[in-house]
Design an enzyme around this catalytic site. Sequence first.
Site, PDB file in Angstrom:
ATOM      1  N   HIS A 120       0.796  -1.225   0.000  1.00 26.01           N
ATOM      2  CA  HIS A 120       0.000   0.000   0.000  1.00 26.01           C
ATOM      3  C   HIS A 120       0.831   1.278   0.000  1.00 26.01           C
ATOM      4  CE1 HIS A 120       0.927  -0.020   4.321  1.00 26.01           C
ATOM      5  NE2 HIS A 120       0.641   1.266   4.315  1.00 26.01           N
TER       6      HIS A 120
HETATM    7  C1  UD1 Z   1      -2.191   5.811   5.256  1.00 24.93           C
HETATM    8  C2  UD1 Z   1      -0.920   6.403   5.852  1.00 24.93           C
HETATM    9  C3  UD1 Z   1       0.171   5.337   5.878  1.00 24.93           C
HETATM   10  C4  UD1 Z   1      -0.291   4.094   6.598  1.00 24.93           C
HETATM   11  C5  UD1 Z   1      -1.607   3.619   6.012  1.00 24.93           C
HETATM   12  C6  UD1 Z   1      -2.147   2.479   6.816  1.00 24.93           C
HETATM   13  C7  UD1 Z   1      -0.536   8.802   5.432  1.00 24.93           C
HETATM   14  C8  UD1 Z   1       0.217   9.779   4.618  1.00 24.93           C
HETATM   15  N1  UD1 Z   1      -0.433   7.509   5.039  1.00 24.93           N
HETATM   16  O1  UD1 Z   1      -1.919   5.451   3.926  1.00 24.93           O
HETATM   17  O2  UD1 Z   1       1.306   5.853   6.568  1.00 24.93           O
HETATM   18  O3  UD1 Z   1       0.680   3.103   6.446  1.00 24.93           O
HETATM   19  O4  UD1 Z   1      -2.568   4.685   6.026  1.00 24.93           O
HETATM   20  O5  UD1 Z   1      -3.010   1.676   6.096  1.00 24.93           O
HETATM   21  O6  UD1 Z   1      -1.186   9.156   6.363  1.00 24.93           O
HETATM   22  N2  UD1 Z   1      -9.183   4.774   0.684  1.00 24.93           N
HETATM   23  C9  UD1 Z   1     -10.397   4.143   0.602  1.00 24.93           C
HETATM   24  N3  UD1 Z   1     -11.059   3.884   1.757  1.00 24.93           N
HETATM   25  C10 UD1 Z   1     -10.607   4.256   2.988  1.00 24.93           C
HETATM   26  C11 UD1 Z   1      -9.381   4.916   3.061  1.00 24.93           C
HETATM   27  C12 UD1 Z   1      -8.683   5.179   1.898  1.00 24.93           C
HETATM   28  O7  UD1 Z   1     -10.860   3.782  -0.482  1.00 24.93           O
HETATM   29  O8  UD1 Z   1     -11.285   3.967   3.993  1.00 24.93           O
HETATM   30  C13 UD1 Z   1      -8.434   5.021  -0.570  1.00 24.93           C
HETATM   31  C14 UD1 Z   1      -8.692   6.403  -1.156  1.00 24.93           C
HETATM   32  O9  UD1 Z   1      -8.652   6.280  -2.547  1.00 24.93           O
HETATM   33  C15 UD1 Z   1      -7.493   7.195  -0.686  1.00 24.93           C
HETATM   34  C16 UD1 Z   1      -6.385   6.147  -0.666  1.00 24.93           C
HETATM   35  O10 UD1 Z   1      -7.023   4.944  -0.276  1.00 24.93           O
HETATM   36  O11 UD1 Z   1      -7.192   8.291  -1.503  1.00 24.93           O
HETATM   37  C17 UD1 Z   1      -5.244   6.461   0.281  1.00 24.93           C
HETATM   38  O12 UD1 Z   1      -5.730   6.648   1.613  1.00 24.93           O
HETATM   39  P1  UD1 Z   1      -4.890   7.522   2.678  1.00 24.93           P
HETATM   40  O13 UD1 Z   1      -5.524   7.420   3.995  1.00 24.93           O
HETATM   41  O14 UD1 Z   1      -4.649   8.875   2.131  1.00 24.93           O
HETATM   42  O15 UD1 Z   1      -3.478   6.834   2.683  1.00 24.93           O
HETATM   43  P2  UD1 Z   1      -3.082   5.308   2.885  1.00 24.93           P
HETATM   44  O16 UD1 Z   1      -2.456   4.830   1.635  1.00 24.93           O
HETATM   45  O17 UD1 Z   1      -4.223   4.539   3.429  1.00 24.93           O
HETATM   46  N1  UDP Z   2      -3.861  -5.495   8.792  1.00 26.00           N
HETATM   47  C1  UDP Z   2      -5.153  -5.994   8.935  1.00 26.00           C
HETATM   48  N2  UDP Z   2      -5.827  -6.373   7.807  1.00 26.00           N
HETATM   49  C2  UDP Z   2      -5.288  -6.262   6.554  1.00 26.00           C
HETATM   50  C3  UDP Z   2      -3.967  -5.757   6.438  1.00 26.00           C
HETATM   51  C4  UDP Z   2      -3.290  -5.358   7.569  1.00 26.00           C
HETATM   52  O1  UDP Z   2      -5.661  -6.108  10.052  1.00 26.00           O
HETATM   53  O2  UDP Z   2      -5.964  -6.618   5.579  1.00 26.00           O
HETATM   54  C5  UDP Z   2      -3.139  -5.080  10.017  1.00 26.00           C
HETATM   55  C6  UDP Z   2      -1.782  -5.717  10.193  1.00 26.00           C
HETATM   56  O3  UDP Z   2      -1.898  -6.975  10.828  1.00 26.00           O
HETATM   57  C7  UDP Z   2      -1.050  -4.687  11.040  1.00 26.00           C
HETATM   58  C8  UDP Z   2      -1.627  -3.370  10.542  1.00 26.00           C
HETATM   59  O4  UDP Z   2      -2.863  -3.703   9.903  1.00 26.00           O
HETATM   60  O5  UDP Z   2      -1.360  -4.840  12.401  1.00 26.00           O
HETATM   61  C9  UDP Z   2      -0.693  -2.734   9.575  1.00 26.00           C
HETATM   62  O6  UDP Z   2      -1.321  -1.676   8.957  1.00 26.00           O
HETATM   63  P1  UDP Z   2      -0.903  -1.117   7.516  1.00 26.00           P
HETATM   64  O7  UDP Z   2      -0.103  -2.116   6.792  1.00 26.00           O
HETATM   65  O8  UDP Z   2      -2.142  -0.614   6.896  1.00 26.00           O
HETATM   66  O9  UDP Z   2      -0.043   0.178   7.910  1.00 26.00           O
HETATM   67  P2  UDP Z   2       1.469   0.413   8.372  1.00 26.00           P
HETATM   68  O10 UDP Z   2       1.782  -0.483   9.504  1.00 26.00           O
HETATM   69  O11 UDP Z   2       2.336   0.187   7.186  1.00 26.00           O
HETATM   70  O12 UDP Z   2       1.477   1.856   8.740  1.00 26.00           O
END
Ligand code: UD1
Ligand code: UDP
Length: 366
Positions: free
Chosen positions: A206
Site C-alpha cells: 500500500h
Molecule cells: C495511510 C498512511 C500510511 C499508513 C496507512 C495504513 C498517510 C500519509 N499515510 O496510507 O502511513 O501506512 O494509512 O493503512 O497518512 N481509501 C479508501 N477507503 C478508505 C481509506 C482510503 O478507499 O477507507 C483510498 C482512497 O482512494 C485514498 C487512498 O485509499 O485516496 C489512500 O488513503 P490515505 O488514507 O490517504 O493513505 P493510505 O495509503 O491509506
Molecule cells: N492489517 C489488517 N488487515 C489487513 C492488512 C493489515 O488487520 O488486511 C493489520 C496488520 O496486521 C497490522 C496493521 O494492519 O497490524 C498494519 O497496517 P498497515 O499495513 O495498513 O499500515 P502500516 O503499519 O504500514 O502503517
Amino acid sequence: MKIVTVLGARPQFIKAAAVSRLFLRAPVVREILVHTGQHYDQNLSEIFFRELGLPKPDYNLGIGSGNHGAQTGRMLEAIEQVLITEMPDMLLVYGDTNSTLAGALAAAKLHIPVAHIEAGLRSFNRRMPEELNRVLTDHVSSLLFAPTQSAITNLVREGVSAEKIHRVGDVMYDAALYYGAKAEQTSTILDKLGLTPGNYVLATIHRAENTDDAVRLRRIFDALNSLAQTCRVVVPLHPRTREALRNANYDFSANPGLSIIDPVGYLDMVMLEKHARLIATDSGGVQKEAFFYKVPCATLREETEWVELVESGWNTLAPPDDSVPLRERLEKIMQKTIVDLGHDDFYGSGAAAEQIVSIMRKTTAD
Ligand code: UD1
Ligand code: UDP
C-alpha cells in the site's frame, strides 16, 4: 487526567486498542477518542473497533481522503475545535500518518503537551510522507515513546532532550500477544480460503512509492502472479492499491493461485500471518508481526525503519527495482532457514502500554 487521542488509520486502531484498554481500567483517566475519518471503509475502520473492543469514538471528524495538504489541513482545523472544547491535559498520537501530524500540530499550537507513541522511527527518505509526519511530530512532542534502541539513537542525534524520551517497547507486540491466541480460537480464514498452513505466501502492498509508480506496481504484481503458479499467494488488498491496479488495467483474474481479497480484520490477518510460509510486504506493522510470529519476511522497499530486523536476518529487503527479478528474490527468501536465528526482544516484553500509561499519569500529575 483528561487525554484526547487522535487516530484515523488502520494501524492506529490496533495500537490504540492495546493502550485504551488500560485507560479504561484507570478510574482517574478519561480518554476522549477522536477519529479523523482518514480511513472510513468498514474493513479499514469499524471492524477494528468491533473486534478489538476499542470504545466508539467520541468525535468522528469525517475528513475522508484527499491530497496531503488538503487532508491534513482539514484535520488540523477540526481537531483544533475539539481541543478548544475539551482542553485536555495531554494529546496522544500514534505512528506517522497525516492524522498523527494534524493532531500533534493542533495541540502544540494550543500549548497542550503531546505524547507520541512510536517516536524516533526513521527511514531517512524524506520523499515518504510518513517520514515528514514522524520528524515533525517528534519535534513538537514532549513525551516520546520510542519502541527500539535505534529510535532512541535517532532522536538523540536530532537533539531531542533525553528526559523527554522513554524506551517502552512496542505496543504492537502487546497487541500481538493479547490478540494472537484469540485469533487461533476464532478465525476461520484459512478454511474459508482453502489454505494449508505453511504453504502460502501472504502479501500486502500500500506504500505510495509502490502504488504510485506504475512500473514498480507492475513488477510487484508480476512477481506475485508468477510465484502463484507454484505456491498459493494471498493478497488482502488496500483500496489505494486496488485503485492503482485498476488505473494500470492490471488483469490477474486468470490465475487461480493468486487470491486477491478485500482487507481483512485483525484477527484474520494475524491468522494469515502466523501460518504463512513467507510474508512479502511494504507495511511497517506487518514486518514486525512477521518477526513476532517467526515467519520469514521480504520487505518490498529500499529501506526500513525497523533496522534491527534486517540486521538480525529476520527480514530481507527486496526492493522492486530492476536489478534482480523480484520473483527470484522472493523464492530465495522463502527457502531461507530461520531456525538458527536468535529471537531477541527488540520490541520489549509485551508491557509497553502499561509503561506508557504509567508515565503519562506521572507526567500529568507533576
Ligand atoms: C495511510 C498512511 C500510511 C499508513 C496507512 C495504513 C498517510 C500519509 N499515510 O496510507 O502511513 O501506512 O494509512 O493503512 O497518512 N481509501 C479508501 N477507503 C478508505 C481509506 C482510503 O478507499 O477507507 C483510498 C482512497 O482512494 C485514498 C487512498 O485509499 O485516496 C489512500 O488513503 P490515505 O488514507 O490517504 O493513505 P493510505 O495509503 O491509506
Ligand atoms: N492489517 C489488517 N488487515 C489487513 C492488512 C493489515 O488487520 O488486511 C493489520 C496488520 O496486521 C497490522 C496493521 O494492519 O497490524 C498494519 O497496517 P498497515 O499495513 O495498513 O499500515 P502500516 O503499519 O504500514 O502503517
